[in-house]
Motif scaffolding. Sequence first.
Motif, PDB file in Angstrom:
ATOM      1  N   ASN A 152      -1.213 -88.885  23.014  1.00 11.57           N
ATOM      2  CA  ASN A 152      -0.351 -89.899  22.674  1.00 11.57           C
ATOM      3  C   ASN A 152       0.769 -89.397  21.978  1.00 11.57           C
ATOM      4  OD1 ASN A 152      -2.007 -92.556  23.454  1.00 11.57           O
ATOM      5  ND2 ASN A 152      -3.430 -91.043  22.606  1.00 11.57           N
ATOM      6  N   ASN A 153       1.860 -90.104  21.765  1.00 18.60           N
ATOM      7  CA  ASN A 153       2.814 -89.560  20.962  1.00 18.60           C
ATOM      8  C   ASN A 153       2.627 -90.088  19.769  1.00 18.60           C
ATOM      9  OD1 ASN A 153       4.205 -92.298  20.494  1.00 18.60           O
ATOM     10  ND2 ASN A 153       4.769 -92.418  22.447  1.00 18.60           N
ATOM     11  N   GLU A 195       1.854-100.750  21.943  1.00 25.88           N
ATOM     12  CA  GLU A 195       1.175 -99.777  22.849  1.00 25.88           C
ATOM     13  C   GLU A 195       0.137 -99.135  21.927  1.00 25.88           C
ATOM     14  OE1 GLU A 195       2.515 -95.752  24.936  1.00 25.88           O
ATOM     15  OE2 GLU A 195       4.080 -96.441  23.644  1.00 25.88           O
ATOM     16  N   ARG A 243       0.382 -91.093  34.456  1.00 21.86           N
ATOM     17  CA  ARG A 243       1.009 -90.285  33.310  1.00 21.86           C
ATOM     18  C   ARG A 243       0.083 -90.019  32.065  1.00 21.86           C
ATOM     19  NH1 ARG A 243       5.613 -89.095  30.552  1.00 21.86           N
ATOM     20  NH2 ARG A 243       5.732 -89.751  28.402  1.00 21.86           N
ATOM     21  N   ASP A 244      -0.916 -91.090  31.905  1.00 22.65           N
ATOM     22  CA  ASP A 244      -2.043 -90.917  30.858  1.00 22.65           C
ATOM     23  C   ASP A 244      -2.739 -89.512  31.153  1.00 22.65           C
ATOM     24  OD1 ASP A 244      -1.004 -93.067  29.624  1.00 22.65           O
ATOM     25  OD2 ASP A 244      -2.657 -94.162  30.005  1.00 22.65           O
ATOM     26  N   GLU A 269       8.592 -86.541  27.703  1.00 25.17           N
ATOM     27  CA  GLU A 269       9.432 -87.840  27.756  1.00 25.17           C
ATOM     28  C   GLU A 269       9.330 -88.527  29.094  1.00 25.17           C
ATOM     29  OE1 GLU A 269      13.243 -86.662  27.342  1.00 25.17           O
ATOM     30  OE2 GLU A 269      13.071 -86.035  25.112  1.00 25.17           O
ATOM     31  N   PRO A 270       9.177 -89.961  28.963  1.00 25.32           N
ATOM     32  CA  PRO A 270       8.974 -90.485  30.246  1.00 25.32           C
ATOM     33  C   PRO A 270      10.132 -90.430  31.365  1.00 25.32           C
ATOM     34  CG  PRO A 270       8.844 -91.894  28.203  1.00 25.32           C
ATOM     35  CD  PRO A 270       9.178 -90.874  27.898  1.00 25.32           C
ATOM     36  N   GLY A 271       9.543 -90.198  32.573  1.00 23.48           N
ATOM     37  CA  GLY A 271      10.638 -89.921  33.432  1.00 23.48           C
ATOM     38  C   GLY A 271      10.599 -88.404  33.962  1.00 23.48           C
ATOM     39  N   ASN A 272       9.948 -87.689  33.155  1.00 27.50           N
ATOM     40  CA  ASN A 272       9.914 -86.035  33.416  1.00 27.50           C
ATOM     41  C   ASN A 272       8.348 -85.879  33.904  1.00 27.50           C
ATOM     42  OD1 ASN A 272      12.486 -85.862  32.709  1.00 27.50           O
ATOM     43  ND2 ASN A 272      12.219 -84.976  30.704  1.00 27.50           N
ATOM     44  N   GLU A 273       7.784 -86.903  34.771  1.00 23.85           N
ATOM     45  CA  GLU A 273       6.602 -86.522  35.012  1.00 23.85           C
ATOM     46  C   GLU A 273       6.309 -85.296  35.968  1.00 23.85           C
ATOM     47  OE1 GLU A 273       6.495 -90.084  33.085  1.00 23.85           O
ATOM     48  OE2 GLU A 273       7.735 -89.628  34.741  1.00 23.85           O
TER      49      GLU A 273
END
Length: 468
Positions: A152-153, A195, A243-244, A269-273
């Motif tokens: 978690n961030n 979130e 992602r999780d 970062e989201p999008g870099n999965e």
Amino acid sequence: MINRQLIAAERANRASQGFVDQGNVIQQGMLESVNLIRQDVARQTAKKNAANRKVASYINQLNSDVDLTSLTEAQQQSVNNFLVNGRNEYADIAVRLSKTDDPSSQQYMEDKNRLNSISRSFQNLSSQVKNYKNDKISYLKDFDESLLSSGNNADTIENAASVYTNEADFAVNQSGGLMIWDNNNEDYKGYGEIEKPFLKDFQSADKILSMNEGIYKSGQELTGPNETLTRQRLKQMVNKGGRDTLLSLASDDFLIEGGLGLQDPALFEPGNETALSNAVVDGYMNVLKDSAKQGARQKGTTSSQKSSKFGGSLRDEIAVSGNIQNDAINFSKLGVKVPDSQRQAKSQKIVSVLNNIDTSEAGNYVSRGQAYNMFLASKEIEDSPESRDDFTSEYGDNQIYLYDKDDVVGVDVDTDNPKDLNKLYLQSAGLSNKATNYYIGQYRGGDKPKENKSANTAQELINKYRKQ
């Protein structure tokens, strides 16, 4: 002609600046980037640690008779103010309605709608407060049992610590929606939009641990086709959870204390999965390969030596693909007869599972209904008894099909036969022929596959369409 004046001017300019070591400049830039990354990681870590200490302190101060579902005085006041104002408005409108002689008037209808709106807002608020209380108990329990993922961030961890330790301010919007103060955005936010921290993915970790144990026990180094197969299985497993799962496997200490130690913030970062997935797979592959080496040293063998029962490569493949056998057995349980009204749904379920065996492949299986619709579209015709007969005449009377671009071919498999389905799954799983035949021979359940002249049709089609 060469411009000598320009050359002289450039030479003078360089002389005035002195010699510039470009290699040193690049190196300094890289060091500065690394330092910035380290500083960012340190800040995020400090933020998480502070939030975790806050929650731990809150839990330690709780008494056994404390009602965790109770709101703070300030939170309860926000809820009460909304309820009191709504109740007063409801009473005023009800009095006005009782004095209205014309139920068909515009004012009467507006007042009735407002009463219904107030009633719904009360119900909405009650439901959201109840959800908040339940979430609070679950969060504190998960935290106390160390179930929250380190993936978690920092903002999520910090905000949750505030929301569930009675620090968060409450507000209620006009429709009865519970609003929580969001420290990150410095504004109120709908509770449903907050979130919440996700948990460690123990299920995926257990699968990797089982894979690791099987590889170690095999006593063979992980090389060649077995390394490729293991990487494919691992990649499928890692990507399946979304992602999780990626964040959990990258950050939580399942096989390695402290996680994989990935330091580049951009990976998370989201999008870099895709980049994160590759990094996670590489990290666990290193662990699995080390386990394989240790297992080989323990048994005093090398990957080139052979077992008395299996060849070394086959033994390795069996060691790392045990989950496929279990998945094939579970898949075979779909081999039960269903009413005709449910057959299309069953076929769609079968092709969905087959197409997701390896998510890196596009997936070429379709049900009979899907193939028939493709046929109608390609011919630009409508559904009719004649169209159905034409389809059957051209493509056969099968329940599932394989397609490649414009080519559609029926798969000769009895979808009501568990053993047929078990075999089809194994043939679609990307195993070697030896491993596939080994697992097919191990299957104990269902009926014998039907015998016909096209017994190998499914395998041939799979080889043609899914191995390109």
